[in-house]
Design a protein around this motif. Structure first.
Motif, PDB file in Angstrom:
ATOM      1  N   ALA A  21       0.968  -1.420   0.092  1.00 56.18           N
ATOM      2  CA  ALA A  21      -0.115   0.145  -0.125  1.00 56.18           C
ATOM      3  C   ALA A  21       0.519   1.498  -0.649  1.00 56.18           C
ATOM      4  O   ALA A  21       0.491   2.397  -0.238  1.00 56.18           O
ATOM      5  CB  ALA A  21      -0.994   0.037   1.534  1.00 56.18           C
ATOM      6  N   SER A  22       1.978   1.185   0.068  1.00 57.22           N
ATOM      7  CA  SER A  22       2.733   2.098   0.619  1.00 57.22           C
ATOM      8  C   SER A  22       4.245   1.939   0.120  1.00 57.22           C
ATOM      9  O   SER A  22       4.475   0.946  -0.369  1.00 57.22           O
ATOM     10  CB  SER A  22       2.563   2.208   1.999  1.00 57.22           C
ATOM     11  N   GLY A  23       5.854   3.028  -0.171  1.00 57.14           N
ATOM     12  CA  GLY A  23       6.926   2.679  -0.655  1.00 57.14           C
ATOM     13  C   GLY A  23       7.167   2.186  -1.391  1.00 57.14           C
ATOM     14  O   GLY A  23       6.690   2.159  -2.133  1.00 57.14           O
ATOM     15  N   ILE A  24       8.202   1.401  -0.723  1.00 59.29           N
ATOM     16  CA  ILE A  24       9.224   0.123  -1.824  1.00 59.29           C
ATOM     17  C   ILE A  24       8.001  -0.850  -2.069  1.00 59.29           C
ATOM     18  O   ILE A  24       8.405  -1.316  -2.867  1.00 59.29           O
ATOM     19  CB  ILE A  24      10.578  -0.709  -0.305  1.00 59.29           C
ATOM     20  N   GLY A  25       7.206  -1.199  -1.168  1.00 58.26           N
ATOM     21  CA  GLY A  25       6.020  -2.462  -1.689  1.00 58.26           C
ATOM     22  C   GLY A  25       5.577  -1.717  -3.012  1.00 58.26           C
ATOM     23  O   GLY A  25       4.972  -3.051  -4.293  1.00 58.26           O
ATOM     24  N   ALA A  42      -1.745  -7.427  -1.236  1.00 56.14           N
ATOM     25  CA  ALA A  42      -1.141  -6.976   0.302  1.00 56.14           C
ATOM     26  C   ALA A  42      -1.056  -6.743   0.942  1.00 56.14           C
ATOM     27  O   ALA A  42       0.605  -5.952   1.012  1.00 56.14           O
ATOM     28  CB  ALA A  42      -1.328  -8.698   0.349  1.00 56.14           C
ATOM     29  N   ASP A  43      -1.956  -5.602   2.229  1.00 57.11           N
ATOM     30  CA  ASP A  43      -1.707  -4.719   3.098  1.00 57.11           C
ATOM     31  C   ASP A  43      -2.662  -4.704   4.204  1.00 57.11           C
ATOM     32  O   ASP A  43      -3.725  -4.949   3.648  1.00 57.11           O
ATOM     33  CB  ASP A  43      -1.261  -3.482   2.276  1.00 57.11           C
ATOM     34  N   ILE A  44      -2.792  -4.439   5.348  1.00 60.21           N
ATOM     35  CA  ILE A  44      -3.640  -4.047   5.859  1.00 60.21           C
ATOM     36  C   ILE A  44      -3.844  -2.752   5.745  1.00 60.21           C
ATOM     37  O   ILE A  44      -5.355  -2.224   6.436  1.00 60.21           O
ATOM     38  CB  ILE A  44      -2.634  -3.779   7.564  1.00 60.21           C
ATOM     39  N   ASN A  95       7.652 -11.246   1.036  1.00 58.11           N
ATOM     40  CA  ASN A  95       7.671 -10.779   1.894  1.00 58.11           C
ATOM     41  C   ASN A  95       8.389  -8.826   2.125  1.00 58.11           C
ATOM     42  O   ASN A  95       9.415  -9.454   2.739  1.00 58.11           O
ATOM     43  CB  ASN A  95       7.986 -11.644   2.759  1.00 58.11           C
ATOM     44  N   ASN A  96       7.153  -8.178   2.301  1.00 57.64           N
ATOM     45  CA  ASN A  96       8.290  -6.519   3.040  1.00 57.64           C
ATOM     46  C   ASN A  96       7.552  -6.203   3.535  1.00 57.64           C
ATOM     47  O   ASN A  96       7.708  -4.663   3.941  1.00 57.64           O
ATOM     48  CB  ASN A  96       7.504  -6.541   1.050  1.00 57.64           C
ATOM     49  N   ALA A  97       5.895  -6.060   4.464  1.00 57.13           N
ATOM     50  CA  ALA A  97       6.152  -5.545   5.220  1.00 57.13           C
ATOM     51  C   ALA A  97       6.682  -5.790   6.215  1.00 57.13           C
ATOM     52  O   ALA A  97       7.085  -6.308   6.974  1.00 57.13           O
ATOM     53  CB  ALA A  97       4.150  -6.318   5.485  1.00 57.13           C
ATOM     54  N   ALA A 161      13.980  -3.864  18.288  1.00 59.31           N
ATOM     55  CA  ALA A 161      13.273  -4.572  18.295  1.00 59.31           C
ATOM     56  C   ALA A 161      13.583  -4.212  16.547  1.00 59.31           C
ATOM     57  O   ALA A 161      13.400  -6.569  15.506  1.00 59.31           O
ATOM     58  CB  ALA A 161      12.155  -3.451  18.052  1.00 59.31           C
ATOM     59  N   TYR A 162      13.622  -3.986  15.907  1.00 61.06           N
ATOM     60  CA  TYR A 162      14.191  -3.605  14.255  1.00 61.06           C
ATOM     61  C   TYR A 162      15.093  -3.906  14.235  1.00 61.06           C
ATOM     62  O   TYR A 162      15.141  -5.315  12.605  1.00 61.06           O
ATOM     63  CB  TYR A 162      14.065  -2.015  13.530  1.00 61.06           C
ATOM     64  N   ILE A 163      16.482  -4.344  13.974  1.00 61.11           N
ATOM     65  CA  ILE A 163      17.463  -4.770  14.117  1.00 61.11           C
ATOM     66  C   ILE A 163      17.303  -6.226  14.354  1.00 61.11           C
ATOM     67  O   ILE A 163      17.868  -7.284  13.653  1.00 61.11           O
ATOM     68  CB  ILE A 163      18.530  -4.260  14.834  1.00 61.11           C
ATOM     69  N   ALA A 165      14.596  -8.046  14.560  1.00 60.62           N
ATOM     70  CA  ALA A 165      13.635  -8.746  13.304  1.00 60.62           C
ATOM     71  C   ALA A 165      14.492  -9.123  11.611  1.00 60.62           C
ATOM     72  O   ALA A 165      13.921 -10.154  11.296  1.00 60.62           O
ATOM     73  CB  ALA A 165      12.863  -7.984  13.595  1.00 60.62           C
ATOM     74  N   LYS A 166      14.942  -8.173  11.603  1.00 64.90           N
ATOM     75  CA  LYS A 166      15.795  -7.748  10.385  1.00 64.90           C
ATOM     76  C   LYS A 166      16.850  -9.038  10.435  1.00 64.90           C
ATOM     77  O   LYS A 166      17.242  -9.978   9.336  1.00 64.90           O
ATOM     78  CB  LYS A 166      16.417  -6.831  10.052  1.00 64.90           C
ATOM     79  N   GLY A 167      18.180  -9.306  11.532  1.00 63.09           N
ATOM     80  CA  GLY A 167      18.253 -10.066  11.596  1.00 63.09           C
ATOM     81  C   GLY A 167      17.815 -11.454  11.430  1.00 63.09           C
ATOM     82  O   GLY A 167      18.526 -12.221  10.570  1.00 63.09           O
ATOM     83  N   LEU A 194      19.486   3.684   3.515  1.00 66.66           N
ATOM     84  CA  LEU A 194      18.120   4.328   3.686  1.00 66.66           C
ATOM     85  C   LEU A 194      17.674   4.583   1.901  1.00 66.66           C
ATOM     86  O   LEU A 194      17.865   5.045   1.394  1.00 66.66           O
ATOM     87  CB  LEU A 194      18.982   6.126   3.790  1.00 66.66           C
ATOM     88  N   ILE A 195      16.004   4.777   1.981  1.00 64.49           N
ATOM     89  CA  ILE A 195      15.632   5.169   1.039  1.00 64.49           C
ATOM     90  C   ILE A 195      14.451   6.171   1.172  1.00 64.49           C
ATOM     91  O   ILE A 195      13.762   5.842   2.797  1.00 64.49           O
ATOM     92  CB  ILE A 195      14.841   3.465   0.679  1.00 64.49           C
ATOM     93  N   LYS A 196      14.531   7.048   0.698  1.00 64.38           N
ATOM     94  CA  LYS A 196      13.572   8.096   0.127  1.00 64.38           C
ATOM     95  C   LYS A 196      12.400   7.689  -0.145  1.00 64.38           C
ATOM     96  O   LYS A 196      11.696   6.886  -0.708  1.00 64.38           O
ATOM     97  CB  LYS A 196      14.167   9.631   0.042  1.00 64.38           C
ATOM     98  N   GLY A 197      11.112   8.687  -0.066  1.00 67.40           N
ATOM     99  CA  GLY A 197      10.053   9.007  -0.456  1.00 67.40           C
ATOM    100  C   GLY A 197       9.270   7.560   0.362  1.00 67.40           C
ATOM    101  O   GLY A 197       8.136   7.127  -1.020  1.00 67.40           O
ATOM    102  N   THR A 198       9.310   6.960   1.851  1.00 65.23           N
ATOM    103  CA  THR A 198       8.729   5.963   1.982  1.00 65.23           C
ATOM    104  C   THR A 198       7.876   6.626   3.129  1.00 65.23           C
ATOM    105  O   THR A 198       8.623   7.103   3.798  1.00 65.23           O
ATOM    106  CB  THR A 198       9.314   4.531   2.226  1.00 65.23           C
ATOM    107  N   ALA A 199       6.589   6.076   3.248  1.00 64.71           N
ATOM    108  CA  ALA A 199       6.303   6.172   5.254  1.00 64.71           C
ATOM    109  C   ALA A 199       7.523   5.788   6.363  1.00 64.71           C
ATOM    110  O   ALA A 199       7.296   6.312   7.099  1.00 64.71           O
ATOM    111  CB  ALA A 199       4.632   5.642   4.915  1.00 64.71           C
TER     112      ALA A 199
END
Ligand SMILES: NC(=O)c1ccc[n+]([C@@H]2O[C@H](COP(=O)([O-])OP(=O)(O)OC[C@H]3O[C@@H](n4cnc5c(N)ncnc54)[C@H](O)[C@@H]3O)[C@@H](O)[C@H]2O)c1
Length: 258
Positions: A21-25, A42-44, A95-97, A161-163, A165-167, A194-199
Motif C-alpha cells: 500500500a506504500s513505499g517500496i512495496g 496485500a496490506d492492512i 514478504n515486505n510489510a 526491535a527492528y534490528i 527482527a531483520k536479523g 536508507l530509502i527516501k520517499g516511503t512512510a
C-alpha cells in the motif's frame, strides 16, 4: 540517477507483494505489473492498497487487493489461497510489510512494541513462507524474496526491535532456501539502506541527528529510491538469479562498506 528499464520477465506470473500500500512495496508491485505479472497487493491499509491497484490498472496492468494483516495466520493463508484462486498459481511471494518502533534501545522498548515489531516484521515472513511453499511445491516451484535491511546486518542507533527482527529475516531466508531448494523453491532477501520517499523514513528525514549519522555513511552521496530496491527484488524473483538462493543482497549505496 536511477534508471528503470521495462522488460517482460513476469508475463503470466502470479505475484504477491505484502506491504504494497506504500513505499517500496507499492513501487515493487507496480514494477512487477509493468513486466506482465498479475499482482496481489496485500496490506492492512485498505485505502493505500486500493490506490496501488488503481495505479497499476491505470498503467494497463493487472492487480487485485487482498486486505491482510500479516501477523494473522488465517489472514496470510487466505492471502495466498486467494492469489492462487484468482490467478491460478503463485509464482512469487515478496514478504515486505513491516512495523517497528524507531528511536528505541532495548531498555526503552516496551514489551508490546517488541511483540508487535517481531510479529509484523519477522513472524509475517514465517507465515507467508508457511502458507506459500506448499502451493509452490505442488505447482513445481516458486521464488520468495524477503525485504530485510542493512539494519539486519549491522547496528544503527536505537533500532533494537527492528534490528533483531531483520536479523531474523536474514537467517530465516537461509533456512527456507536450505530446506526447499530441491523442491524448486528459491528464497533470497534484499537489504535496503536508507530509502527516501516511503512512510517509514519520513521520521528519519525529520530527525537531523539520525540523518547526519546516516548521511555520513552514504558512499554514493544520496539516499536510495524505492525503484532501486524494486530493481533488486525483480532480479531476485526472476530466472536471472536462477542459481542464487539463501542470499541477502545489499542495496545500500555503500552504507555498509563505510
Ligand atoms: N525505507 C527504508 O529506508 C528502508 C530501509 C531498509 C529496509 N526497509 C524495508 O522495506 C520494507 C518496506 O518499507 P517502506 O520503507 O516501504 O515502509 P512503508 O511504511 O512505506 O511501508 C510499509 C507497509 O507495511 C504495511 N503494514 C504494516 N503493518 C502491517 C500488517 N500488520 N499487515 C499488513 N501490512 C502491514 C503498511 O501499511 C505499509 O503499507 C520494510 O520491510 C522495511 O523494513 C526500508
Amino acid at each position: 540517477m536511477t534508471t528503470t528499464v521495462v522488460r517482460d520477465r513476469f508475463v503470466g506470473k502470479s505475484v504477491i507483494v505484502t506491504g504494497a500500500a506504500s513505499g517500496i512495496g507499492r513501487e515493487t508491485a507496480r514494477r512487477f505489473a509493468r513486466e506482465g505479472a498479475r499482482v496481489t497487493v496485500a496490506d492492512i491499509d485498505e485505502r493505500g492498497g486500493a490506490e496501488t491497484v488503481a495505479l497499476i490498472e491505470a498503467e494497463g496492468g493487472t492487480a487485485r487487493f487482498a486486505a491482510t494483516d500479516v501477523t494473522d495466520p488465517d489472514a496470510v493463508q487466505a492471502m495466498v489461497d486467494g492469489a492462487v484462486a484468482a490467478y491460478g498459481r503463485l509464482h512469487v511471494l515478496h514478504n515486505n510489510a513491516y512495523w517497528a518502533p524507531l528511536g528505541r534501545s532495548v531498555v526503552d522498548t516496551s514489551m508490546q512494541e517488541w511483540d508487535r515489531a517481531i510479529a509484523t516484521t519477522l513472524t509475517s515472513v514465517f507465515l507467508g513462507c508457511k502458507a506459500a511453499i506448499p502451493h509452490m511445491v505442488e505447482a513445481g516451484g516458486g521464488t520468495i524474496v524477503n525485504t530485510a535491511s542493512t539494519s539486519g546486518l549491522a547496528a544503527t542507533p536505537t533500532f533494537a526491535a527492528y534490528i533483531a527482527a531483520k536479523g531474523g529475516v536474514v537467517a530465516l531466508t537461509r533456512s527456507v532456501a536450505f530446506d526447499f531448494g530441491r523442491q524448486g523453491i528459491r528464497c533470497n532477501a534484499v537489504a535496503p539502506g536508507l530509502i527516501k520517499g516511503t512512510a517509514a523514513t519520513e521520521p528519519v528525514f525529520a530527525d537531523p541527528e539520525r540523518l547526519a549519522f546516516l548521511n555520513s555513511k552514504l558512499v554514493m552521496g544520496r539516499p536510495g529510491e524505492p525503484t532501486d530496491i524494486a530493481n533488486a527484488v525483480l532480479f531476485l524473483a526472476s530466472d536471472e538469479s536462477a542459481f542464487m538462493t539463501g542470499q541477502t543482497m545489499v542495496v545500500d549505496g555503500g552504507r555498509l562498506i563505510s
